[in-house]
Design an enzyme around this catalytic site. Structure first.
Site, PDB file in Angstrom:
ATOM      1  N   ARG A  21      24.825   0.501   7.756  1.00  0.00           N
ATOM      2  CA  ARG A  21      25.428  -0.796   8.358  1.00  0.00           C
ATOM      3  C   ARG A  21      24.853  -1.669   7.619  1.00  0.00           C
ATOM      4  O   ARG A  21      25.735  -2.570   7.607  1.00  0.00           O
ATOM      5  CB  ARG A  21      25.444  -0.274   9.791  1.00  0.00           C
ATOM      6  CG  ARG A  21      26.456  -1.529  10.296  1.00  0.00           C
ATOM      7  CD  ARG A  21      26.388  -1.294  11.453  1.00  0.00           C
ATOM      8  NE  ARG A  21      25.771  -1.335  12.193  1.00  0.00           N
ATOM      9  CZ  ARG A  21      23.861  -2.064  12.844  1.00  0.00           C
ATOM     10  NH1 ARG A  21      24.768  -3.755  12.306  1.00  0.00           N
ATOM     11  NH2 ARG A  21      22.939  -1.438  12.909  1.00  0.00           N
ATOM     12  N   ARG A 127      24.320  19.457  35.846  1.00  0.00           N
ATOM     13  CA  ARG A 127      25.450  18.056  35.328  1.00  0.00           C
ATOM     14  C   ARG A 127      24.189  16.537  35.947  1.00  0.00           C
ATOM     15  O   ARG A 127      25.391  16.100  36.172  1.00  0.00           O
ATOM     16  CB  ARG A 127      26.025  18.227  36.386  1.00  0.00           C
ATOM     17  CG  ARG A 127      27.428  19.180  36.145  1.00  0.00           C
ATOM     18  CD  ARG A 127      28.287  19.227  37.210  1.00  0.00           C
ATOM     19  NE  ARG A 127      28.953  20.050  37.166  1.00  0.00           N
ATOM     20  CZ  ARG A 127      30.374  20.744  37.390  1.00  0.00           C
ATOM     21  NH1 ARG A 127      30.495  20.123  38.691  1.00  0.00           N
ATOM     22  NH2 ARG A 127      30.989  22.189  37.681  1.00  0.00           N
ATOM     23  N   CYS A 146      22.858   2.809  21.227  1.00  0.00           N
ATOM     24  CA  CYS A 146      21.472   4.091  19.424  1.00  0.00           C
ATOM     25  C   CYS A 146      21.135   5.429  20.867  1.00  0.00           C
ATOM     26  O   CYS A 146      21.132   6.590  20.374  1.00  0.00           O
ATOM     27  CB  CYS A 146      20.494   3.220  18.857  1.00  0.00           C
ATOM     28  SG  CYS A 146      21.265   1.803  18.180  1.00  0.00           S
ATOM     29  N   SER A 167      21.274   7.478  16.623  1.00  0.00           N
ATOM     30  CA  SER A 167      20.483   6.287  16.503  1.00  0.00           C
ATOM     31  C   SER A 167      19.232   6.451  16.318  1.00  0.00           C
ATOM     32  O   SER A 167      19.380   5.494  17.253  1.00  0.00           O
ATOM     33  CB  SER A 167      21.697   5.556  15.392  1.00  0.00           C
ATOM     34  OG  SER A 167      21.278   4.268  14.520  1.00  0.00           O
ATOM     35  N   SER A 263      16.676  -4.788  11.100  1.00  0.00           N
ATOM     36  CA  SER A 263      17.807  -4.759  10.161  1.00  0.00           C
ATOM     37  C   SER A 263      19.004  -5.195  11.803  1.00  0.00           C
ATOM     38  O   SER A 263      18.840  -4.440  12.576  1.00  0.00           O
ATOM     39  CB  SER A 263      18.075  -3.626   9.644  1.00  0.00           C
ATOM     40  OG  SER A 263      16.692  -3.587   8.604  1.00  0.00           O
TER      41      SER A 263
END
Length: 264
Positions: A21, A127, A146, A167, A263
């Site tokens: 991206r 949970r 992320c 990510s 970035s």
């Protein structure tokens, strides 16, 4: 930390060159896991110096439910500046999802308060999960989460945490994420009367940006040093009462800091 150096080698040796991206380009792999025993020291990287102040204040900011960078800037933390709008707002990012998840009926849910209540009252629950991936609000976020979901596990009086990170920027982001979630686990263990167990870090797309390869290779030449220790300056009853001054890092002796471009 050996686990981190192993991750770097894995990505460099097995990764595929991919576009991304930001337009920077990455070396990327899919699926990886690291484990850290929190009884063996606080997992803060020693192959380069980390700015603990930024790590701690960002976590406290999340826990406040805040989504404006003003608090961070007032405390000398600039890591979110690139994504904020002219008023410092980021949209419904981590803090909003952790503390005031908006349900389909319009009700807001404080996931952190609910999590701590459940750890205290039903520690065997499967949970014990907090999610930041609110599909209905992704498009309103300056940056989709992320590190998007984490789960806790209680056994033998110890609290462990597993993070799923969709990510992961190996050079800049991952060292912060390791220390941040280790700190969060220790904080929650403290207020629930448990001992810290393990931090398990699970990745989806884990990547090294092309403009960080030199810095990563430099780290691989550096010896791993003993981990520091983290202790709390006082007894704290509520997770929301922690302050930066409560965190004491001892015996942190890292190699020098290494710069790298973010970035965006």
């Amino acid at each position: 930390m050996k686990q981190y150096k192993d991750l770097c080698r894995h990505v460099l040796e097995n990764g595929e060159k991919k576009g991304d991206r930001t337009g920077t380009g990455t070396i990327s792999t899919f699926g990886y896991q690291m484990r850290f025993n929190l009884q063996g020291g606080f997992p803060m990287l020693t192959t380069k110096k980390l700015h603990f102040k930024s790590i701690a204040h960002e976590l406290l900011w999340f826990l406040k439910g805040d989504t404006n960078v003003r608090y961070l800037q007032e405390n000398g933390v600039r890591i979110w500046n690139e994504w904020a709008d002219e008023n410092g707002e980021l949209g419904p990012v981590y803090g909003s999802q952790w503390r005031s998840w908006r349900g389909a009926d319009g009700e807001t849910i404080d996931q952190i308060s609910r999590l701590i209540h459940d750890i205290k009252t039903n520690p065997n629950s499967r949970r014990l999960i907090v999610s930041a991936w609110n599909v209905g609000e992704i498009d309103r976020m300056a940056l989709p989460p992320c590190h998007c979901l984490f789960q806790f596990y209680v056994a033998d009086g110890k609290l462990s945490c597993q993070l799923y990170q969709r990510s992961a920027d190996v050079f800049l982001g991952v060292p912060f994420n390791i220390a941040s979630y280790a700190l969060l686990t220790m904080m929650i263990a403290h207020v629930t009367g448990l001992e810290p167990g393990e931090f398990v870090h699970t990745f989806g797309d884990v990547h090294i940006y092309q403009n960080h390869v030199e810095q990563v290779n430099l780290q691989l030449t550096r010896d791993v040093r003993p981990l520091p220790k983290l202790r709390f300056a006082r007894n704290v009853d509520s997770i929301f009462d922690f302050a930066f001054e409560d965190f004491i890092i001892e015996d942190y002796d890292p190699h020098p800091h290494i710069k790298g471009a973010v970035s965006v």
